[in-house]
Design an enzyme around this catalytic site. Structure first.
Site, PDB file in Angstrom:
ATOM      1  N   LYS A   1      10.244 -15.741 -12.205  1.00  0.00           N
ATOM      2  CA  LYS A   1      10.040 -14.586 -13.090  1.00  0.00           C
ATOM      3  C   LYS A   1       8.929 -14.885 -14.092  1.00  0.00           C
ATOM      4  CE  LYS A   1      11.609 -12.204 -11.232  1.00  0.00           C
ATOM      5  NZ  LYS A   1      12.508 -12.173 -10.103  1.00  0.00           N
TER       6      LYS A   1
ATOM      7  N   TRP B   1      -2.977  -2.475  -1.719  1.00  0.00           N
ATOM      8  CA  TRP B   1      -2.793  -3.909  -1.955  1.00  0.00           C
ATOM      9  C   TRP B   1      -3.671  -4.585  -0.914  1.00  0.00           C
ATOM     10  CZ3 TRP B   1      -0.831  -8.311   0.592  1.00  0.00           C
ATOM     11  CH2 TRP B   1      -0.599  -9.414  -0.241  1.00  0.00           C
TER      12      TRP B   1
ATOM     13  N   GLU C   1      14.760 -19.145  -9.786  1.00  0.00           N
ATOM     14  CA  GLU C   1      14.563 -17.704  -9.985  1.00  0.00           C
ATOM     15  C   GLU C   1      13.958 -17.423 -11.372  1.00  0.00           C
ATOM     16  OE1 GLU C   1      14.269 -15.164  -8.411  1.00  0.00           O
ATOM     17  OE2 GLU C   1      14.622 -13.542  -9.810  1.00  0.00           O
TER      18      GLU C   1
ATOM     19  N   ARG D   1       3.533  -0.477  -5.008  1.00  0.00           N
ATOM     20  CA  ARG D   1       3.256  -1.029  -3.683  1.00  0.00           C
ATOM     21  C   ARG D   1       1.871  -1.663  -3.594  1.00  0.00           C
ATOM     22  NH1 ARG D   1       6.871   1.510   0.140  1.00  0.00           N
ATOM     23  NH2 ARG D   1       5.465   0.909   1.793  1.00  0.00           N
TER      24      ARG D   1
ATOM     25  N   GLU E   1       5.396 -15.168 -12.328  1.00  0.00           N
ATOM     26  CA  GLU E   1       4.755 -13.969 -11.790  1.00  0.00           C
ATOM     27  C   GLU E   1       4.376 -12.947 -12.851  1.00  0.00           C
ATOM     28  OE1 GLU E   1       7.163 -11.601  -9.089  1.00  0.00           O
ATOM     29  OE2 GLU E   1       8.972 -12.180 -10.144  1.00  0.00           O
TER      30      GLU E   1
ATOM     31  N   ASN F   1      -0.772   2.022   5.618  1.00  0.00           N
ATOM     32  CA  ASN F   1      -0.159   0.812   5.053  1.00  0.00           C
ATOM     33  C   ASN F   1       0.314  -0.086   6.188  1.00  0.00           C
ATOM     34  OD1 ASN F   1       2.509   2.892   4.157  1.00  0.00           O
ATOM     35  ND2 ASN F   1       2.852   1.174   5.504  1.00  0.00           N
ATOM     36  N   GLY F   2       0.313  -1.400   5.922  1.00  0.00           N
ATOM     37  CA  GLY F   2       0.660  -2.356   6.978  1.00  0.00           C
ATOM     38  C   GLY F   2      -0.603  -3.031   7.488  1.00  0.00           C
TER      39      GLY F   2
ATOM     40  N   CYS G   1       0.860  -1.179   0.000  1.00  0.00           N
ATOM     41  CA  CYS G   1       0.000   0.000   0.000  1.00  0.00           C
ATOM     42  C   CYS G   1       0.901   1.236   0.000  1.00  0.00           C
ATOM     43  CB  CYS G   1      -0.946   0.082   1.184  1.00  0.00           C
ATOM     44  SG  CYS G   1      -2.155  -1.237   1.243  1.00  0.00           S
TER      45      CYS G   1
ATOM     46  N   HIS H   1      12.317 -38.850  -9.385  1.00  0.00           N
ATOM     47  CA  HIS H   1      11.665 -39.279  -8.146  1.00  0.00           C
ATOM     48  C   HIS H   1      10.194 -38.867  -8.100  1.00  0.00           C
ATOM     49  CE1 HIS H   1      15.470 -40.669  -6.593  1.00  0.00           C
ATOM     50  NE2 HIS H   1      16.018 -39.510  -6.937  1.00  0.00           N
TER      51      HIS H   1
ATOM     52  N   LYS I   1       5.283  -4.651  -4.689  1.00  0.00           N
ATOM     53  CA  LYS I   1       6.745  -4.675  -4.622  1.00  0.00           C
ATOM     54  C   LYS I   1       7.257  -4.814  -3.196  1.00  0.00           C
ATOM     55  CE  LYS I   1      10.742  -3.984  -6.656  1.00  0.00           C
ATOM     56  NZ  LYS I   1      11.201  -5.154  -7.446  1.00  0.00           N
TER      57      LYS I   1
HETATM   58  C1  F6R Z   1       9.977 -11.567  -7.278  1.00  0.00           C
HETATM   59  C2  F6R Z   1      10.072 -10.622  -6.197  1.00  0.00           C
HETATM   60  C3  F6R Z   1       9.741 -11.070  -4.832  1.00  0.00           C
HETATM   61  C4  F6R Z   1      10.689 -10.409  -3.805  1.00  0.00           C
HETATM   62  C5  F6R Z   1      10.246 -10.756  -2.385  1.00  0.00           C
HETATM   63  C6  F6R Z   1      11.204 -10.219  -1.348  1.00  0.00           C
HETATM   64  O1  F6R Z   1      10.352 -11.022  -8.495  1.00  0.00           O
HETATM   65  O2  F6R Z   1      10.396  -9.479  -6.405  1.00  0.00           O
HETATM   66  O3  F6R Z   1       9.756 -12.449  -4.721  1.00  0.00           O
HETATM   67  O4  F6R Z   1      11.980 -10.870  -4.035  1.00  0.00           O
HETATM   68  O5  F6R Z   1       8.973 -10.227  -2.153  1.00  0.00           O
HETATM   69  O6  F6R Z   1      11.331  -8.831  -1.440  1.00  0.00           O
HETATM   70  P1  F6R Z   1      12.580  -8.082  -0.830  1.00  0.00           P
HETATM   71  O7  F6R Z   1      13.782  -8.467  -1.581  1.00  0.00           O
HETATM   72  O8  F6R Z   1      12.244  -6.634  -0.974  1.00  0.00           O
HETATM   73  O9  F6R Z   1      12.663  -8.516   0.614  1.00  0.00           O
END
Ligand code: F6R
Length: 612
Positions: free
Chosen positions: A489, A78, A485, A27, A492, A104-105, A2, A508, A607
């Site tokens: 990507k 969010w 990783e 956010r 998401e 926010n929170g 948020c 397995h 984010k």
């Molecule tokens: C994926 C992504 C998330 C963050 C995760 C942790 O592309 O961005 O999986 O890596 O939410 O966020 P941080 O690094 O800010 O703690």
């Protein structure tokens, strides 16, 4: 998660807060809203969907009502408590609609407070925890705005930041932060309040941060700060070292693409003045650990979530292999519930791009309480994690706006590689090996450029594979987290089911899913396990599975098994994840482009994940 943005000053508050929450959309973007004080009255406009929807609604209302406002609070959401809807959108108000709250929170005890207020006859309109705040402040308000906010805050539990405006006090905004930071931007006769100072850095570079349980009364000319008992406190303002240019897309259609293409530079920044070629070792400037402290380390615990967790997994392989220190890597949200055991001389490493991830923050606090020393690897200076840890190594990657993390990941890996070099050189790595390691680090920016120069080829591969709904992403050893990783990507941003797996585990169980409609991306740049993954790929091919392989230059035997190949520049195993990840990022980006998904703001995500 948020985003809060508020303005008080002589300019048109509506335009400014809209522009502000647009910058904070990373956010959360489930709904947005504003409350403004116009001609002594509080006016709300709230809409489900992105800020653009709100903007259209406001333009409409503005042209009908000629709204003029010099005080406004705004929010982009969010959703946590209550589905995305106009009703659940912030700001929320009290029953008389005299105050407006953006937040926010999470308010952890919102149900208890809600019941308390309901018993006193208050009827709630929304399902949110935020309305509990506004109703509570409204209930406690007896003419003293600050006192009402302070008394309300004393009853609320959780980690959050908020801002409140009241119709009877049109020239001030009261804001507060509890374990979630809030920045106040100080302009000339005007003030800004935001969850992230990037949102106002184009207006002012002077800011004050509120931290745990601090309250501030902000007018256009002043900021009065108080502790939770309303005793005045002195807050120093800081000069923001943020570059406005860094936070704009420039020539790129998406932030994600811009950030992918920034990596030759961000890797360079992460390395800058952090190694000594003469001694073949790393210089961990910023980490306040003496060589004596570092020599004593007997165990390392690495914490992170999502992409940062994947970087941590790579760090675990590197540190254990090269420095011969036992390393555990843990998903933050699970770790704290394991009742962790902290033995003497444990170093914990908390990895977080934002520095605000609630799960990582909670896990590191648990470790700190048990006596571990904590090193933070963060991108955002002044963030909650950076303030909580014993010392930090910063990524210097610049703002990462695309929700999918790209450049932060490669910088995290670089920092972990430097830490590995430092600890290994203090133990068993010789000077010559250290020097060769540094040579490989120095070559990375140009090797990354080589991958970026092949973006068109990667796009053609992405086009070929974009129609598949299911994928396996496989790797072994350092290529296993790399595959995880890359799969994250693709999942998401393109909304396809990409499952990252250690290639050796396929037999397995998961190999049952292999058929011609479930292709495999095989990450093969780990030299130690190269022959092993080749065999695993044969097993997949034998079952009709299509294979796209990411392979170091020169490994021509791959041709007999892979349907498509992408060649990455050769390096040592520890650094091989970097170029392979670049391929994974661009592949995900172009598949998403082909599928027409919202690349910078994928559905359901945000984010900065400030809730547990
Ligand atoms: C994926 C992504 C998330 C963050 C995760 C942790 O592309 O961005 O999986 O890596 O939410 O966020 P941080 O690094 O800010 O703690």
């Amino acid at each position: 998660m948020c985003g809060i943005f508020c303005y008080i000053g002589p300019r048109n508050a509506v335009r400014l807060v809209l522009e502000g929450i647009q910058k904070l959309e990373y956010r959360g973007y489930d709904s947005s809203g504003i409350a403004l004080v116009s001609e002594g009255k509080l006016i709300f406009v709230k809409k489900m969907g992105k800020v653009a929807v709100l903007q259209a609604a406001i333009e409409n209302q503005l042209s009908q009502q000629h709204l003029v406002a010099h005080t406004a609070v705004a929010h982009t959401r969010w959703a946590t408590h209550g589905k995305p809807s106009d009703t659940n959108a912030h700001p929320h108000s009290d029953r008389k609609e005299l105050c407006a709250v953006v937040h926010n929170g999470i308010i952890e005890n919102h149900e208890a407070v809600r019941h308390l207020l309901e018993k006193r006859g208050i009827i709630f309109r929304s399902e949110t925890d935020t309305e509990v705040i506004s109703q509570l402040i409204g209930y406690l308000y007896k003419g003293n705005f600050l006192k009402a906010v302070q008394r309300g805050l004393a009853l609320l539990q959780g980690a959050f930041a908020l801002a409140v405006v009241h119709q009877n006090h049109p020239h001030e905004v009261i804001c507060a932060a509890k374990e979630s930071p809030l920045a106040i931007g100080i302009g000339e006769g005007e003030m800004f309040i935001a969850s992230d100072p990037y949102a106002f850095v184009n207006h002012t570079k002077r800011a004050i941060y509120l931290h745990s349980s601090e309250i501030a009364v902000v007018t256009k000319n002043s900021v009065r700060a108080f502790n939770s008992r309303l005793l005045p406190i002195q807050k120093e303002s800081e000069d923001l070292k943020l570059d406005v240019q860094e936070a704009i897309k420039g020539k790129y259609p998406h932030y994600m693409l811009k950030e992918i293409f920034e990596q030759p530079q961000t890797i360079q920044n992460a390395l800058l003045s952090r190694y000594s070629e003469e001694y073949g070792t790393a210089i961990l400037e910023g980490a306040h650990f003496s060589d004596e402290d570092l020599l004593k380390i007997q165990r390392i615990i690495i914490l992170g979530c999502g992409t940062s967790y994947h970087a941590g997994m790579l760090g675990a392989y590197m540190l254990q292999e090269k420095a011969r220190i036992p390393v555990e890597v843990e998903i933050s949200s699970e770790f704290r519930y394991k009742n962790p055991i902290v033995v003497e001389n444990t170093l914990a490493i908390a990895i977080s791009q934002s520095g605000e991830t609630a799960d990582t923050l909670a896990a590191l606090k648990e470790l700190k309480a048990k006596g571990a020393k904590i090193l933070g690897i963060c991108n955002v200076q002044g963030s909650s994690i950076a303030r909580e840890v014993d010392s930090s190594l910063f990524l210097r990657a610049g703002p990462e706006i695309g929700v999918a993390s790209t450049k932060a990941f490669t910088s995290q890996v670089i920092i972990l590689a430097l830490l590995t070099l430092k600890l290994a050189r203090m133990r068993l790595m010789g000077q010559n090996e250290g020097k060769q390691y540094i040579e490989c680090l120095k070559r990375l920016p140009s090797q990354v450029k080589e991958v970026l120069e092949q973006a068109d080829y990667i796009q053609s591969l992405a086009k070929k594979y974009a129609h598949y709904e299911d994928f396996f992403f496989l790797g072994r050893r350092l290529m296993y987290p790399t595959a995880l990783e890359a799969a994250l990507k693709l999942t998401e941003i393109a909304y396809v089911n990409a499952k990252g797996y250690p290639a050796g585990e396929m037999k397995h169980g998961p190999i049952a899913l292999i058929n011609e409609s479930c292709p495999t991306l095989a990450f093969c740049a780990d030299a130690v396990t190269y022959q092993k993954i080749l065999s695993n790929m044969m097993e997949i091919k034998a079952r009709g599975g299509k294979i796209l392989a990411v392979v170091p230059e020169g490994a021509t035997d791959i041709k007999k098994v892979a349907d498509d190949i992408f060649w990455v520049p050769k390096t040592i195993d520890e650094l091989s994840p970097i170029c392979s990840t670049l391929f994974g990022q661009l592949f995900a980006y172009y598949v998403a482009l082909e599928r027409g998904t919202e690349i910078d703001q994928p559905r359901n995500l945000a984010k900065s994940v400030t809730v547990e």
